[in-house]
Motif scaffolding. Structure first.
Motif, short mmCIF file in Angstrom:
data_model
loop_
_atom_site.label_atom_id
_atom_site.label_comp_id
_atom_site.label_asym_id
_atom_site.label_seq_id
_atom_site.Cartn_x
_atom_site.Cartn_y
_atom_site.Cartn_z
N UNK A 118 0.82 -1.21 0.00
CA UNK A 118 0.00 0.00 0.00
C UNK A 118 0.86 1.26 0.00
N UNK A 119 2.00 1.20 0.66
CA UNK A 119 2.88 2.37 0.70
C UNK A 119 3.44 2.69 -0.68
N UNK A 120 3.68 1.66 -1.50
CA UNK A 120 4.24 1.88 -2.83
C UNK A 120 3.16 2.03 -3.90
N UNK A 121 1.90 1.96 -3.52
CA UNK A 121 0.81 2.09 -4.51
C UNK A 121 0.77 3.51 -5.06
N UNK A 122 0.61 3.67 -6.38
CA UNK A 122 0.60 5.01 -6.99
C UNK A 122 -0.77 5.68 -6.84
N UNK A 123 -1.16 5.96 -5.60
CA UNK A 123 -2.43 6.64 -5.32
C UNK A 123 -2.16 7.80 -4.39
N UNK A 124 -3.07 8.76 -4.39
CA UNK A 124 -2.96 9.91 -3.50
C UNK A 124 -4.29 10.15 -2.81
N UNK A 139 -5.62 8.24 -8.58
CA UNK A 139 -4.53 7.47 -9.17
C UNK A 139 -3.50 8.41 -9.77
N UNK A 140 -2.23 8.16 -9.46
CA UNK A 140 -1.15 9.02 -9.93
C UNK A 140 -0.54 8.44 -11.20
N UNK A 141 0.04 9.30 -12.05
CA UNK A 141 0.75 8.78 -13.22
C UNK A 141 1.99 8.04 -12.75
N UNK A 142 2.46 7.04 -13.51
CA UNK A 142 2.02 6.70 -14.87
C UNK A 142 1.14 5.45 -14.91
N UNK A 143 0.10 5.36 -14.08
CA UNK A 143 -0.73 4.16 -14.09
C UNK A 143 -1.50 4.02 -15.39
N UNK A 150 -10.24 5.67 -15.37
CA UNK A 150 -11.46 5.43 -14.61
C UNK A 150 -11.29 4.17 -13.78
N UNK A 151 -12.21 4.00 -12.82
CA UNK A 151 -12.15 2.82 -11.98
C UNK A 151 -11.18 2.98 -10.83
N UNK A 152 -11.30 2.09 -9.86
CA UNK A 152 -10.45 2.13 -8.66
C UNK A 152 -9.34 1.09 -8.77
N UNK A 153 -8.21 1.40 -8.18
CA UNK A 153 -7.07 0.49 -8.20
C UNK A 153 -7.09 -0.46 -7.00
N UNK A 204 1.39 -5.97 -11.21
CA UNK A 204 0.35 -6.90 -11.65
C UNK A 204 -1.03 -6.31 -11.43
N UNK A 205 -1.22 -5.56 -10.34
CA UNK A 205 -2.52 -4.93 -10.08
C UNK A 205 -2.84 -3.88 -11.14
N UNK A 206 -1.84 -3.07 -11.51
CA UNK A 206 -2.07 -2.05 -12.54
C UNK A 206 -2.37 -2.69 -13.89
N UNK A 207 -1.64 -3.77 -14.21
CA UNK A 207 -1.89 -4.45 -15.48
C UNK A 207 -3.30 -5.05 -15.52
N UNK A 208 -3.74 -5.63 -14.43
CA UNK A 208 -5.08 -6.21 -14.39
C UNK A 208 -6.15 -5.12 -14.49
N UNK A 209 -5.92 -3.98 -13.84
CA UNK A 209 -6.89 -2.88 -13.91
C UNK A 209 -6.98 -2.32 -15.32
#
Length: 462
Positions: free
Chosen positions: A261-267, A290-294, A298-301, A331-336
């Motif tokens: 969660x600490x490394x997740x690209x969200x704010x 969601x922060x770039x470069x995800x 749209x949608x939640x991560x 892998x989470x970003x790719x699936x999203x």
């Protein structure tokens, strides 16, 4: 127990006596305790029997004593203790003295519980640090994300007000705290300049209760009891690590999950302690930006992070193959992205709506009616003049009711009325006005109403 911190050894002896009373027979012979004490003290909804943990209830009573010291600044107990141990007079920040008494140490234990679970309602904002005080929310401890710019290190909440007026300066907020504008505008500071006030976040009224304090203290003691001793490194497969695997632990509290969660690209970034649960935090997780470069428009991560955490856990247990936090996020970003790319939106046919007359702004609404008696040829006439106004960024119906009554009281003062009776269909608002401790969400509004009410010869609320 209500005034002094009991030694841990004494708490353990009392606990042992309770355990023996529960499991032993009447002859006094020792029997096996088939269920651990840490499970018996859990709430019933979590599978326990809700037995009272001695150390936790002791801390809850100490926190209640600390709350009384905070709420009653003129009490004899507060003046004596702060005069001896805290010459500066600030009970919330005073450090431990070199030779404190046992009673004072217990009070500081309760104070620390209060500080970890209390927030501030904005009054005049003079004593609230923008970066250090939890003032952004009345339901959880929240403050703006740092680090603070060097020239704004000592910024106070009062500096966000318009000059000589306790209303938000939107230009300054957009300049200094652009990401927090919506949250700040949801707060309603006192227009009359009431002082800032601390509130307990774990109860609806904002007042500390032993029940909610015990729940917090129990969580802290359970977390400490479950931490394996002498094991500096955390092995997720042991969660296997001596800690019972639960949903909250697996997805939020274990060391590996925290790294993910600490490394997740969200704010704003996610950093969870052992006191939050997934159910209450779900909406916050899904609404984070969601922060770039995800590349996600749209949608939640968050759901995809949880899914990859679960897959990583199964891979580690059943295949003995682990993943790093960075790999889980990738892998989470790719699936999203894959999910978003395969969503086909069906256009919705719009229906024409009948044209309605929209009332013009800044108009006074006047409603009239009459009753007529044919027998006596007598008519009763009545009319109501309404001043219509709207407010944006109102957080709840209760706050809306408070704002409406505040405007009504202010208007009656402007009209020169001296004897007024105000009626409202909001029972919570009336109770807040007639009690000494208003709810946190209504603190600034109620303070303003009481301040204006002093201008009337006779006034009542029902």
């Amino acid at each position: 127990m209500t005034c002094f911190q009991l030694p841990v050894s004494l708490c353990q002896q009392i606990q042992s006596a309770l355990t023996r009373f529960w499991w032993d027979n009447s002859s006094g012979s020792n029997k096996i305790a088939w269920i651990a004490w840490t499970k018996l003290i859990l709430p019933k909804e979590q599978g326990g029997l809700d037995f009272r943990d001695i150390q936790s209830i002791n801390d809850a009573f100490l926190a209640k004593l600390s709350w009384r010291i905070i709420r009653n600044p003129e009490s004899l107990l507060r003046r004596i203790l702060l005069g001896k141990y805290c010459p500066t007079g600030d009970f919330l920040t005073c450090p431990v003295s070199s030779a404190p008494s046992h009673g004072w140490c217990g009070i500081l234990v309760g104070r620390d519980i209060i500080l970890e679970n209390a927030g501030w309602a904005v009054g005049d904002g003079a004593n609230l640090s923008v970066w250090e005080s939890p003032w952004l929310s009345l339901t959880q401890r929240e403050r703006p994300m740092g680090p603070a710019p060097k020239h704004l290190t000592n910024l106070k909440v009062a500096d966000l007000f318009l000059p000589e007026k306790n209303e938000w300066d939107l230009a300054r907020i957009n300049q200094w705290l652009p990401f927090e504008e919506e949250k700040i505008r949801m707060l309603k500071p006192s227009l009359s300049g009431a002082p800032d006030k601390i509130f307990w976040l774990k109860s609806a009224s904002g007042e500390y209760t032993t029940k909610t304090g015990y729940a917090i203290a129990l969580l802290l003691h359970l977390d400490q009891a479950l931490i394996p001793q002498g094991e500096p490194d955390y092995n997720w497969k042991q969660n296997l690590c001596g800690l019972s695997e639960s949903i909250d632990h697996l997805f939020l509290h274990c060391k590996f999950a925290k790294e993910v969660w600490k490394s997740a690209p969200v704010w704003p970034s996610s950093d969870y302690s052992g006191t939050v649960d997934l159910r209450s935090e779900w909406h916050s997780l899904c609404t984070r930006k969601k922060l770039p470069p995800t590349g996600l428009s749209s949608g939640a991560l968050a759901p995809w992070i949880l899914w990859q955490l679960w897959k990583a856990r199964n891979s580690l247990i059943f295949k003995d193959k682990g993943f790093s936090a960075t790999e889980v996020i990738s892998m989470a970003i790719a699936a999203a992205r894959e999910w978003n790319d395969n969503q086909h939106k069906t256009p919705v046919l719009s229906r024409s709506q009948p044209i309605r007359t929209i009332p013009q702004e800044r108009c006074v609404l006047v409603r009239s009616d009459a009753a007529w008696s044919e027998a006596n040829n007598i008519a009763g006439l009545g009319w109501i003049v309404k001043s219509q106004s709207s407010r944006r960024f109102v957080g709840s119906p209760l706050v809306a009711e408070g704002l409406a009554l505040r405007e009504a009281v202010t208007k009656c003062k402007e009209l020169g009325l001296t004897r007024v009776r105000f009626e409202s269909d909001c029972d919570q608002l009336i109770k807040a006005l007639t009690s000494d401790y208003p709810m946190a969400a209504l603190y600034g509004i109620v303070s303003d109403i009481k301040s204006v009410a002093l201008s009337f010869e006779c006034i009542s609320f029902s």
